[in-house]
Write a protein that holds these residues in place. Sequence first.
Motif, PDB file in Angstrom:
ATOM      1  N   UNK A   1     -16.938  33.878  38.976  1.00 42.88           N
ATOM      2  CA  UNK A   1     -17.706  32.682  39.298  1.00 42.88           C
ATOM      3  C   UNK A   1     -16.785  31.494  39.475  1.00 42.88           C
ATOM      4  N   UNK A   2     -17.229  30.546  40.280  1.00 39.97           N
ATOM      5  CA  UNK A   2     -16.436  29.357  40.567  1.00 39.97           C
ATOM      6  C   UNK A   2     -17.369  28.166  40.750  1.00 39.97           C
TER       7      UNK A   2
ATOM      8  N   UNK B   1     -12.424  36.440  37.585  1.00 39.51           N
ATOM      9  CA  UNK B   1     -12.197  35.179  36.878  1.00 39.51           C
ATOM     10  C   UNK B   1     -13.474  34.351  36.910  1.00 39.51           C
ATOM     11  N   UNK B   2     -13.750  33.667  35.810  1.00 45.39           N
ATOM     12  CA  UNK B   2     -14.986  32.907  35.681  1.00 45.39           C
ATOM     13  C   UNK B   2     -14.692  31.504  35.194  1.00 45.39           C
ATOM     14  N   UNK B   3     -15.451  30.538  35.714  1.00 43.51           N
ATOM     15  CA  UNK B   3     -15.389  29.193  35.155  1.00 43.51           C
ATOM     16  C   UNK B   3     -16.760  28.552  35.213  1.00 43.51           C
TER      17      UNK B   3
ATOM     18  N   UNK C   1     -22.757  26.545  42.256  1.00 43.08           N
ATOM     19  CA  UNK C   1     -21.751  27.491  41.773  1.00 43.08           C
ATOM     20  C   UNK C   1     -21.767  28.762  42.604  1.00 43.08           C
ATOM     21  N   UNK C   2     -20.596  29.379  42.743  1.00 44.67           N
ATOM     22  CA  UNK C   2     -20.456  30.609  43.496  1.00 44.67           C
ATOM     23  C   UNK C   2     -20.236  31.804  42.591  1.00 44.67           C
ATOM     24  N   UNK C   3     -20.729  32.979  43.049  1.00 41.84           N
ATOM     25  CA  UNK C   3     -20.567  34.234  42.314  1.00 41.84           C
ATOM     26  C   UNK C   3     -20.177  35.323  43.311  1.00 41.84           C
ATOM     27  N   UNK C   4     -19.218  36.181  42.922  1.00 42.67           N
ATOM     28  CA  UNK C   4     -18.749  37.227  43.825  1.00 42.67           C
ATOM     29  C   UNK C   4     -18.184  38.403  43.044  1.00 42.67           C
TER      30      UNK C   4
END
Length: 405
Positions: free
Chosen positions: A255-256, A240-242, A232-235
């Motif tokens: 997060x994506x 927006x988060x999922x 998972x990615x965080x920035x």
Amino acid sequence: MADRIRMCSYKGKGTLIDRTNPTLVVKLPYSTEGNGGRKLVRLANGWLISVVYFSKTYYFYVSKNNGNSWYQICYLSPGTAYMVDKSNISIASVGNTVFILYKTTGNNEYVSFKQFNAETVTNTNIGNSATSLDTQTAVNNVSLAINKEGTELHACWSSKNSTYPNTLNIRYCKGIINVGGTVTWGSIEQVTFYNSSVAEYALGSELTIVVRNDGHPYIVASLTNPTVSYIQGFTTAFTAKNGTFSGYTKSNWGSSVIYQLAGYAQSSPSSCIDKYGVIHVVWFGGESTNPMQRVRYSKSTNSGSTWSTSMLLYDAWTETKNPSITVNNNNEIFVVLEESSNLKVYKSLNGTYWSKLDFNLYYGQSPSTLLDNNFKFELPLTITQIGQYSSTDPSTVKFFGKWDE
């Protein structure tokens, strides 16, 4: 000679440096483990600096002749009351200064920072007077990156603390590089904040960080719960988060989900960003159709908001693991990985079609590639440890690469 002519005409200058026959960094059983944090940098003066681990000490080696020969330039040992471990160090550089993010263990566990000027440092212990960025009850992984302007350091780590004592979570800090090379660190951010007594939960047990072209950090981490594993990615570029843990991510971070799979752990992400801002990620894990560990790849063309369907780099019943990814100034993507008992190199122009280069290093383990998309290489600059079963160079560290200087 054909390679030399082609390479020189590409840049209009320079000499082809060919280290496809790996050179010796050190003839000792030192470790290069931990692919989330880079272990090799290239300085403004052309020197190469690598870091390896052995027996509670980090050793730094320099090559001043394009990787042909190496010698120890300094070492880092925090003293008898503290320890370091082999996979928790990451280095970056600006000019001729090397920046170091690493974990130390004493009464607690600490995220520490140190730097040195390679042109003036002496071969002594630089572990004294390090900066302690964070004190935690447990630290599991660290990663360090620099922005393209060379003015900021971006650091992240996974840890437990008194507030979230049961689950590894992600923490982040940005440092401003001052004139003269000193660093002023900002406040630490608790990016994720999950806490569960179930041991199988971990947010960011392994992670890696890159800096987007717009200056925002992008952290890629492996996350687990009792049934599903995630990459998972965080920035901070969007909010927006999922994903399952979206409710446990700081409000100013988005997060994506890059990949998720039930029942099979996904490990050791490695990431890079090309000159067009595309983020490339590799990792390894099993799956239901083949529980053998194999390397997967995904990319994001919208700065990490969404991700392509993952693909196996080598779709065969062969174990592949511990990948390290990098990209050159021609936007060619390279992945160095362990395939069975050897190191192999894969190359792609767009992340869709991959080819295996004619390169093989027997018993190579835990490769760490140089991340620098400002110059042309056709074999990524890499350090790697050689396993004890090698018949020619057992228990050594070696360097290879092919580039135009």
